[in-house]
Scaffold this active site. Sequence first.
Site: not given
Ligand code: NAD
Ligand code: LMR
Length: 317
Positions: A12, A16, A130, A159, A187
Amino acid sequence: MAQPIKVTVTGAAGNIAYSLLWRIAAGDVFGPETPVELQLLEIPDAVEAAQGVAMELEDSALPLLREITITDDPAKGFASTQAAFLVGSKPRTKGMERSDLLEANGAIFTEQGKALNDVAARNVRVLVVGNPANTNALIAANNAPDLKPSQFNALMRLDHNRTLSQLAKHTGKQTDEFTKVAVWGNHSASQFPDLSFTNVDFDEKWYTEEMIPRVAKRGAEIIQVRGSSSAASAASAAVDHMRDWFNGTEDWRTAAVPSDGSYGVDEGLICGFPTVARNGEWEIVQGLELNDFQRERIEASVQELREEREAVKHLLR
Ligand code: NAD
Ligand code: LMR
């Protein structure tokens, strides 16, 4: 007004969530008639930052937003939750593939799968954001034996949205004018954005040589240009996915859901498919005739999902 819905967002205090939480609290997922109770789960070091985010949510005076709980305890963060966005985990940085995160992130989803199993509402819908999202969702679902695997999805709507937007730029149309677009597989860079069934003409060379690699590598391109991984577009896609899961769809959407064995995808793998949502469940579109190009592209991405499953087999029950 409907009864409030309990919604968990993990990570949180992260990037994202900083976009996602406002969209949820504004009614973009559950509609303007459904109040929202937010349960924010963070790691101990980030709980204070999550409290700051909650203060800002409060200051936004959003009429649908009821209680906000902030915790580092999954048993509390997932208590009776009806919709869980599993965002919290490490993002990749320049030069990494998403699968490089398996080691760092996999264990998070074991613990959270178990907690969801124990304390979430029995009809909870769980969307894993994640990375690597598909295999993290597999881990979470495997560790929640009392819930149905179909209650666990991974986010591939980003995507899908990227594909629509590239197609709109190419054709000069708007993103809502296309039907039957979907992204198959993982993904990851092996994903297959598939335009074979869509309702518009496009240039084949652009499709295979530009569009497919561009969408498949768009996450890396964003990291390169923005300096950190996509955040607001990921949040927007997560909103789209959860809203459609609850409300249903007419046309195809891309959702990464547990395979039922269709199209040569091993049963149980969490794979991107053409899907439609009906009665609160995603259904994989059945009976599509696939050509050799489609089969090869799907198989290559599914093979990667198999390899990821093998790499985390110690986390699966
Ligand atoms: P970020 O580093 O800004 O935030 C992640 C947060 O998660 C941090 O505040 C951290 O403290 C917290 N966290 C870590 N471990 C945790 C746990 N066990 N329980 C609860 N919180 C925890 O990262 P972000 O930019 O918000 O991205 C988060 C994830 O989403 C990454 O793995 C990123 O690669 C993924 N992502 C996926 C997609 C998709 O399309 N599937 C797209 C973008 C990002
Ligand atoms: C994305 O597709 O933008 C996310 O999965 C973040 C990444 O690592 O590419």
